[in-house]
Scaffold this motif. Structure first.
Motif, PDB file in Angstrom:
ATOM      1  N   GLN A 149       1.014  -1.315  -0.156  1.00 29.22           N
ATOM      2  CA  GLN A 149      -0.203  -0.048  -0.015  1.00 29.22           C
ATOM      3  C   GLN A 149       1.032   1.204   0.043  1.00 29.22           C
ATOM      4  O   GLN A 149       1.261   1.800   1.086  1.00 29.22           O
ATOM      5  CB  GLN A 149      -0.895   0.173   1.197  1.00 29.22           C
ATOM      6  N   VAL A 150       1.482   1.599  -1.208  1.00 29.70           N
ATOM      7  CA  VAL A 150       2.368   2.560  -1.278  1.00 29.70           C
ATOM      8  C   VAL A 150       2.215   4.001  -0.898  1.00 29.70           C
ATOM      9  O   VAL A 150       2.846   4.575   0.088  1.00 29.70           O
ATOM     10  CB  VAL A 150       2.856   2.811  -2.795  1.00 29.70           C
ATOM     11  N   ILE A 151       0.914   4.551  -1.231  1.00 28.78           N
ATOM     12  CA  ILE A 151       0.448   5.774  -0.745  1.00 28.78           C
ATOM     13  C   ILE A 151       0.301   5.734   0.910  1.00 28.78           C
ATOM     14  O   ILE A 151       0.892   6.734   1.627  1.00 28.78           O
ATOM     15  CB  ILE A 151      -0.899   6.244  -1.379  1.00 28.78           C
ATOM     16  N   GLN A 152      -0.273   4.917   1.507  1.00 21.53           N
ATOM     17  CA  GLN A 152      -0.520   4.748   2.902  1.00 21.53           C
ATOM     18  C   GLN A 152       0.984   4.635   3.672  1.00 21.53           C
ATOM     19  O   GLN A 152       1.110   4.947   4.651  1.00 21.53           O
ATOM     20  CB  GLN A 152      -1.464   3.718   3.434  1.00 21.53           C
ATOM     21  N   HIS A 153       1.804   3.758   2.995  1.00 18.77           N
ATOM     22  CA  HIS A 153       3.324   3.750   3.289  1.00 18.77           C
ATOM     23  C   HIS A 153       3.924   4.894   3.637  1.00 18.77           C
ATOM     24  O   HIS A 153       4.670   5.067   4.627  1.00 18.77           O
ATOM     25  CB  HIS A 153       3.929   2.624   2.515  1.00 18.77           C
ATOM     26  N   ARG A 154       3.951   5.730   2.563  1.00 20.71           N
ATOM     27  CA  ARG A 154       4.533   6.809   2.637  1.00 20.71           C
ATOM     28  C   ARG A 154       3.802   7.894   3.654  1.00 20.71           C
ATOM     29  O   ARG A 154       4.825   8.653   4.522  1.00 20.71           O
ATOM     30  CB  ARG A 154       4.426   7.593   1.393  1.00 20.71           C
ATOM     31  N   GLN A 155       2.608   7.902   3.698  1.00 14.68           N
ATOM     32  CA  GLN A 155       2.297   8.665   4.736  1.00 14.68           C
ATOM     33  C   GLN A 155       2.643   8.437   6.147  1.00 14.68           C
ATOM     34  O   GLN A 155       2.709   9.054   7.123  1.00 14.68           O
ATOM     35  CB  GLN A 155       0.361   8.498   4.537  1.00 14.68           C
ATOM     36  N   TRP A 156       2.465   7.064   6.310  1.00 15.31           N
ATOM     37  CA  TRP A 156       2.911   6.686   7.681  1.00 15.31           C
ATOM     38  C   TRP A 156       4.391   6.716   8.231  1.00 15.31           C
ATOM     39  O   TRP A 156       4.745   7.042   9.067  1.00 15.31           O
ATOM     40  CB  TRP A 156       2.402   5.233   8.215  1.00 15.31           C
ATOM     41  N   MET A 157       5.271   6.758   7.094  1.00 12.86           N
ATOM     42  CA  MET A 157       6.546   7.030   7.296  1.00 12.86           C
ATOM     43  C   MET A 157       6.841   8.415   7.543  1.00 12.86           C
ATOM     44  O   MET A 157       7.562   8.865   8.373  1.00 12.86           O
ATOM     45  CB  MET A 157       7.331   6.671   5.918  1.00 12.86           C
TER      46      MET A 157
END
Length: 211
Positions: free
Chosen positions: A143-151
């Motif tokens: 889940q690329v977009i969500q991963h970036r946001q959580w990072m």
């Protein structure tokens, strides 16, 4: 071929990211030169804290070491160009970041145990672990977009270890760090950092009016 109107958002984003990283880098250098260096030179205001640091070195060394790994790996992890060219290294560094966060958080709680600042440190560590775990799980699930946001959220908490030390040279602020005020300060820095990040992540939705 992309038009100038299409390129404008990406150029603005690049400039913003560059300015942000420069600001974070300068803040880190300021904190290092006004807190850590003065700590080593036995700056009078830090004398009691210096003795505490020496006594806590068994936990403090791994806490600082792994915290520094998490802090310094952030700029590399957020580089889209580097990620595209070195995806395997990005993943390895991402795992190292996760491990560093967990070790940094656990040793931080251990250092604060039995002290007035424990509630603040515990909350900070919990937010750090939760955001990082969410980033890891979304990456594993692709889940690329969500991963970036959580990072971004995770790194915001990582950077509170720098931002919360900006006011150290202010004697009135420093004089309260040994009591419950320390916990309030850490909690405030953590919550404000997460709030600012979430506003940034949702800025387009907040400012775009639906027709």
């Amino acid at each position: 071929m992309a038009t100038s109107a299409q390129l404008a958002p990406s150029v603005d984003r690049f400039r913003f990211k560059t300015a942000l990283w420069i600001f974070l880098g300068l803040t880190t250098l300021f904190v290092f030169s006004t807190s850590e260096v003065l700590l080593v030179t036995n700056y009078p205001m830090y004398h009691a804290y210096r003795l505490q640091v020496i006594a806590d070195r068994g936990l403090l060394i791994p806490h600082v070491l792994f915290g520094a790994i998490a802090l310094l790996s952030g700029p590399v992890q957020f580089s889209s160009r580097f990620r595209q060219r070195h995806l395997k290294f990005h993943r390895v560094l991402g795992r190292a970041y996760v491990v560093s966060v967990f070790i940094g958080a656990i040793t931080g709680i251990a250092l604060a145990a039995g002290r007035p600042g424990l509630p603040g440190t515990f909350m900070q560590a919990a937010a750090w672990i939760v955001c990082t775990t969410a980033a890891f799980l979304t990456a594993r699930n692709r889940q690329v977009i969500q991963h970036r946001q959580w990072m971004v959220r995770s790194y915001a908490v990582t950077f509170t270890f720098v931002s919360s030390r900006v006011l150290n040279l202010w004697p009135r602020y420093w004089s309260h760090l040994g009591d419950a005020f320390a916990a309030v300060g850490v909690i405030a820095f953590t919550l404000v950092s997460l709030l600012v990040v979430d506003i940034g992540l949702n800025w387009r939705e907040l400012t775009t009016r639906r027709g």
